[in-house]
Structures are given as C-alpha cells and as structure tokens.
Design a protein around this motif. Structure first.
Motif, short mmCIF file in Angstrom:
data_model
loop_
_atom_site.label_atom_id
_atom_site.label_comp_id
_atom_site.label_asym_id
_atom_site.label_seq_id
_atom_site.Cartn_x
_atom_site.Cartn_y
_atom_site.Cartn_z
N ASN A 87 0.78 -1.12 -0.11
CA ASN A 87 0.22 0.01 0.05
C ASN A 87 0.79 1.38 -0.02
OD1 ASN A 87 -3.35 -0.45 0.24
ND2 ASN A 87 -2.29 -2.15 1.57
N LEU A 88 1.70 1.33 0.74
CA LEU A 88 2.73 2.38 0.63
C LEU A 88 3.44 2.71 -0.47
CD1 LEU A 88 4.70 1.98 4.27
CD2 LEU A 88 2.83 3.81 3.67
N SER A 89 3.79 1.58 -1.30
CA SER A 89 4.34 1.53 -2.87
C SER A 89 3.45 2.30 -3.66
CB SER A 89 4.84 0.32 -2.94
OG SER A 89 3.73 -0.67 -3.49
N ALA A 90 2.19 2.26 -3.30
CA ALA A 90 1.10 2.94 -4.10
C ALA A 90 1.33 4.49 -4.49
CB ALA A 90 -0.13 2.57 -3.74
N LEU A 91 2.07 4.98 -3.53
CA LEU A 91 2.24 6.52 -3.47
C LEU A 91 3.66 6.93 -4.16
CD1 LEU A 91 1.78 7.04 0.55
CD2 LEU A 91 0.00 7.39 -1.39
N LEU A 92 4.31 5.85 -4.58
CA LEU A 92 5.74 6.35 -5.18
C LEU A 92 5.57 7.01 -6.56
CD1 LEU A 92 7.77 2.85 -4.48
CD2 LEU A 92 7.61 5.07 -3.42
N PRO A 93 4.30 6.74 -7.35
CA PRO A 93 4.29 7.43 -8.75
C PRO A 93 4.00 8.76 -8.67
CG PRO A 93 3.10 5.03 -9.03
CD PRO A 93 3.55 5.54 -7.46
N LEU A 94 3.34 9.26 -7.35
CA LEU A 94 2.77 10.63 -7.19
C LEU A 94 3.60 11.74 -7.63
CD1 LEU A 94 0.32 10.33 -3.99
CD2 LEU A 94 -0.10 9.86 -6.56
N PRO A 95 4.75 11.72 -7.50
CA PRO A 95 5.92 12.87 -7.73
C PRO A 95 5.90 13.09 -9.23
CG PRO A 95 6.70 11.60 -5.84
CD PRO A 95 5.67 10.83 -6.59
N LEU A 96 5.46 11.97 -9.98
CA LEU A 96 5.42 12.01 -11.44
C LEU A 96 4.06 12.49 -12.15
CD1 LEU A 96 7.40 8.87 -12.19
CD2 LEU A 96 8.34 10.94 -12.05
N LEU A 97 3.19 13.09 -11.34
CA LEU A 97 1.86 13.45 -11.82
C LEU A 97 2.08 14.46 -12.81
CD1 LEU A 97 -0.38 13.68 -8.63
CD2 LEU A 97 -0.47 12.09 -10.46
N GLY A 98 3.14 15.41 -12.91
CA GLY A 98 3.47 16.21 -13.73
C GLY A 98 3.54 15.77 -15.34
N LEU A 99 3.63 14.40 -15.35
CA LEU A 99 3.70 13.69 -16.72
C LEU A 99 2.48 13.52 -17.37
CD1 LEU A 99 6.27 10.64 -16.04
CD2 LEU A 99 6.67 13.06 -16.91
N LEU A 100 1.33 13.87 -16.85
CA LEU A 100 -0.15 13.69 -17.26
C LEU A 100 -0.36 15.08 -17.91
CD1 LEU A 100 -2.10 11.88 -14.31
CD2 LEU A 100 -1.28 11.04 -16.84
N PRO A 101 -1.39 15.16 -18.75
CA PRO A 101 -1.75 16.34 -19.50
C PRO A 101 -2.73 16.87 -18.37
CG PRO A 101 -3.21 14.26 -20.32
CD PRO A 101 -1.83 13.73 -19.54
N GLU A 102 -2.63 18.32 -18.57
CA GLU A 102 -3.39 19.16 -17.65
C GLU A 102 -4.42 19.64 -18.39
OE1 GLU A 102 -3.08 23.29 -15.36
OE2 GLU A 102 -1.22 22.63 -16.46
N GLU A 103 -5.88 19.27 -17.93
CA GLU A 103 -7.07 19.78 -18.56
C GLU A 103 -7.08 21.17 -18.60
OE1 GLU A 103 -9.10 17.74 -20.15
OE2 GLU A 103 -7.66 15.87 -19.65
N SER A 104 -7.69 21.63 -19.69
CA SER A 104 -8.09 22.97 -19.81
C SER A 104 -9.05 23.37 -18.83
CB SER A 104 -8.35 23.51 -21.45
OG SER A 104 -9.39 22.63 -21.74
N GLY A 105 -9.17 24.66 -18.71
CA GLY A 105 -10.33 25.20 -17.70
C GLY A 105 -11.81 24.77 -18.15
N ASN A 106 -12.27 24.65 -19.49
CA ASN A 106 -13.35 24.23 -19.83
C ASN A 106 -13.64 22.78 -20.09
OD1 ASN A 106 -15.89 23.82 -20.97
ND2 ASN A 106 -15.81 25.20 -22.46
N ALA A 107 -13.91 21.81 -19.37
CA ALA A 107 -13.98 20.44 -19.39
C ALA A 107 -14.84 20.20 -20.61
CB ALA A 107 -14.78 19.77 -17.94
N ASP A 108 -15.56 20.91 -21.27
CA ASP A 108 -16.39 20.25 -22.44
C ASP A 108 -15.74 20.65 -23.85
OD1 ASP A 108 -18.17 19.03 -20.84
OD2 ASP A 108 -19.35 21.18 -20.68
#
Length: 518
Positions: A490-511
């Motif tokens: 369960n603790l190892s599940a937290l290890l990828p969190l510092p890499l969240l910046g690799l995901l795209p950032e959604e624009s302000g309008n979700a639609d």
C-alpha cells in the motif's frame, strides 16, 4: 497502483478483480477487464487510414492539421435515430460493444472456481498462483499485434466481425478444456492463457470501434461511452457474482467451467450487429497480397512510432505504467481468507456480488461527478485515499476488527465495497486518456499499444508482489508476515505521485475536449 487485494480472489480478474487499490486492474484470468480499456468516427468506418504518413515531424504536423477540429465534427453530426443513455446512442454498434463488455464481466462466473482449483485441487502456494496469473495474462501484453492483424488482415471480407466470431469460439474451447482435460498447473495455465487470448482479441476489436467514436469528443462525452462499456462489464459481473460461489459449493469447479464455456459464444453471436462494410474481392486480394501486406505493415509501424514518440503520448503512458506496476498482495490475501478465516465459496460469492455492484457504483461516481475533473486531481486523490483504505486489511489480518465488535465477514464486505468503488472510479480516466491520445487511421493499434503498456505494468506489479510474498515467507499455511506485506504494497502505491506532472493538464473548460501538456 497496487496494494492488498479485495476479498474474494479477484486477482483472477486481464484485464481486469477489483483490487484494493485506487484503480481496477485491467487484467483478469476470466478476461474482464482491461481492457482495455468511444465515439463517432469521421473516416470510413473500420477502414485503415489510407493516407501515408511520413515519420518526420513536418509531415506528421501537416497530417494532423488536415484533420477536422472538434467543432467541425460536432456540427457535422446528423440527428440521432437511436435512443440515448447519458449521451450515448444505443446503435447496433454500441450495443455490440456493450455486449462484449458484458461477456467479459459475466465470465467472472469462473473466477472463484479458478482460484479454488489452483489452491485446493492443484495445491499451489500463493506465490505460484500469482506467477500463473501473470503468465496467463501475457496475451494482454501484445494487444497491438491483434490490432494490427484486425486492421490489416480481413477474414472473409471483414476486419471486425470475423475476429469477434473467432474470439468467441476460442473462449468456449479454453473453458471446455478446463472442464474436461486439465489436470496440472501447466495445462491449467495454458487453458487460462487461451481464454485470456480470446477476451484480449475481442477487447481490441471493440476498443477500436469505441476509439473511433471518442475521437474529437469532449472528455465528458468520451467518459460517458467508457462508462457504458465498463458499466456493462460491471452488470455482467453482478449477473454472475453470487452463483460463482454457490455453484462451486454445490457442483464443484468442473461444472462451473463447463457452464462458463457457453458464455463466450455470446461474443460470436453479437458480431452480426457490427455495421461493417464487407470488402470487395479486389480489396481482400490487396490486403492478403505480399506487396499490399508489406506496405500496410510499414504504414502501421511508421504511424505507431510517429505517434508513440510524441511527448504528449509517451509521458502519460510512462506514468500509467508506473502507476500500475506497484506490487499487489492479492494471492496472499485470498489464501488467508480461505485457509485461515475459513471463508467458503458461497460467502465469497456474496462478497463478489457486493464488489460487482460497487464496481457499477464506481462507474456512476466517475460518470456523474468526476469526468469533468482534471486527471491529475483524480489520480492524486484516489491514490492517497486508496492507499490509506488498503491499510484496513491489516486490521483483518491481525484480528483487531473483532476487538471493535466487527465480524470478519462484515468487515470484509464493507472493506471490499468501499475500495472497489474507488478502484473503478480511478481507473476510468486511464481509459478516457488512452482513447483521446489516439490519432485517426490506426485506432485499434495505438489504443491497444497504450493499454498493453498499462497491462504490462499491472502484470509487473503482480510479479513483484509474488516475489515479495515469497521473500516474506507467506505460504498457504504461514501468514506471519502478511500484515507487513500489505503495508509495503500500500505504501508503494504512493511512489508514482511525484510524476503526476507527466499527465496532461486539462483546460479550464471540461467540455472543449482539449488538453495541454506541461
């Protein structure tokens, strides 16, 4: 992300088995799942893109500029002739896709039977069971090959229908073997491998259909179609849930395998609903000819490489792999609750019923509350909450739940319900993201590639979990270090969190259906 398993042996999910982690694994031995992972296409239906794409950046940019933008696609859509549910048309194609996903869910009828067969009939240890699970999931790691075959080699004039029919027959054969001839861990692994291949291939075919519909749509609309698909899978799981345990208790595992053998034939039956143009004899000859096949192969490889190497595809895919690759303790927990706590197949069938309903609730949670939320926020919140909730299994292993007046049975049901809802809701964005990353003309191949990488992460996590299980000496009779194993997973599940910046950032309008990458 991985952690301890939900009660009930759901490690036998490809895809894939609501794990007690903030995602639902796409891998399952019964083939539910992944995968795998959505829209109205604006190129000829089910045809491979005919334009040749140069591998250079300049030609790739020019190729993408020629594509219609999101507004043009929406404005060009004719008025629907079909009923809609949550924004999804109930066309024959969509009904066929939903049915295939339903079959993946209803194949859960054999999930507990497989788990008990490996444990009681073949007398395997938790680590051995996890290894067989990983081996049997190998077909989900080469899904791009199925996409390439489906896109490039039509059978009897069809690229989709024919492969759905063959997949159904292969699944029926695999479970028929389990019901009659299988008598060793090697033959069992081979038969489950065939069943996994059956579901993986059909999953690629319907995924390509879904991707065609999701391209050019907003995150909200794409999420609605994904919700229909995985909601159908969850409904199939509900249909088969309780009987998966009671039938094992009453008639034995072989009987359950025999009944399961008839279910994949539904995939073959619904293939006729696919609205696919049959290729002419000349087109088929071109596809099967040496020059035509080689040229098509080169085109697919160029398009695949050109797409995958783009940072906006490669970086999110890397994060998803790492997110899935954290270790799991599924097999060890199944042995504990059956050998130590004495949970019967009939009771585990009830737990599976609860988790199947919870999976459907997770789809609803995402569809109505989370589909417009930026991906980074979803992954961050569900990962942290899921890791914390996964620790509650330590209470079950140590017996502390009884000191609070909560029986093992009720604690298991409540724990599985909450974690499964979170797991399903957190896995939906993976599917939506993978679908929206696919360029036109090679939907089946690229989507299959992305989901295979995700599945490879899940298999890697399972194998790492098997190694940790062996390292800590957790066997079918010894559970002394099981609590420590759960904490580490369960603790190892937290290890990828510092890499969240690799995901795209959604624009302000979700639609608006657009994303940007840092």
């Amino acid at each position: 992300m991985a952690s301890g398993s939900s009660v009930g042996g759901d490690s036998y999910d490809e895809e894939a088995a609501a794990a007690a982690v903030p995602r639902r694994p796409p891998l399952e031995l019964d083939g539910r799942g992944a995968a795998s992972d959505h829209r109205s296409g604006f190129i000829p239906r089910y045809q491979v893109g005919s334009s040749k794409v140069d591998t250079s950046e300049r030609y790739f940019d020019e190729w993408q500029k020629k594509l219609p933008n999101t507004d043009e696609i929406r404005k060009s859509k004719p008025r629907s002739r079909y009923f809609t549910i949550s924004g999804v048309e109930l066309s024959p194609d969509n009904m066929a896709v939903a049915t295939v996903y339903f079959v993946q869910g209803v194949l859960g009828l054999a999930r507990l039977a497989v788990s008990f067969y490996l444990k009681d009939d073949l007398h395997l240890d938790p680590a051995e069971t996890a290894v067989i699970s990983g081996f049997s999931s190998l077909p989900w790691l080469i899904k791009p090959l199925y996409g390439f075959i489906s896109d490039s080699i039509p059978l009897f004039g069809y690229r989709r229908r024919s492969y759905l029919i063959l997949s159904g027959f292969l699944g029926a054969l695999s479970w028929g073997l389990m019901a009659t001839l299988v008598d060793s861990k090697y033959s069992a692994a081979f038969s489950i491998l065939l069943g996994s291949l059956s579901v993986a291939f059909s999953d690629v075919v319907v995924d390509s259909m879904v991707v065609e519909r999701a391209r050019g749509e907003s995150q909200s609309t794409s999420g609605s179609l994904q919700s229909l698909c995985w909601g159908s899978s969850a409904f199939g799981g509900i249909v088969s849930a309780y009987f998966s345990g009671s039938l094992v208790d009453t008639y034995g595992v072989r009987f359950v395998f025999g009944v399961t053998a008839f279910l994949p034939l539904m995939t073959s039956a619904v293939a006729v609903l696919v609205n696919e143009h049959r290729l002419s004899s000349g087109e088929r000859a071109m596809s099967h000819s040496g020059s035509g096949f080689i040229e098509t192969s080169k085109q697919h490889i160029r398009q695949l490489w050109t797409s995958v190497k783009q940072p906006n595809i490669f970086l999110p895919t890397l994060f998803i792999f790492l997110w899935q690759a954290t270790p799991k303790s599924d097999s060890a927990m199944f042995f504990f609750i059956t050998n130590k706590l004495g949970f019967t197949p009939e009771f585990l069938g009830r737990v599976k019923l609860v988790t199947s309903i919870a999976s459907l609730l997770g789809v609803g949670l995402y569809n109505y509350f989370l589909k417009a939320v930026p991906l980074r926020k979803i992954f961050l919140a569900t990962t942290i909450i899921g890791s914390a909730l996964g620790m509650t299994q330590v209470l079950l292993v140590t017996g502390l739940n009884r000191q609070f007046g909560i029986s093992d049975e009720w604690f298991s049901i409540g724990d599985s319900l909450i974690i499964t809802v979170l797991s399903q809701a957190s896995f939906m964005p993976v599917l939506v993201l993978a679908a929206k990353l696919c360029p036109p003309g090679m939907e089946a191949t690229l989507f299959a590639t992305l989901m295979s990488i995700s599945n490879a992460g899940s298999v890697s996590g399972g194998l790492v979990g098997a190694g940790l299980t062996q390292f800590f000496g957790v066997t079918k009779d010894s559970f002394k270090n099981l609590a420590l194993l759960i904490v580490i997973c369960n603790l190892s599940a937290l290890l990828p969190l510092p890499l969240l910046g690799l995901l795209p950032e959604e624009s302000g309008n979700a639609d608006d259906g657009e994303t940007k990458h840092n």
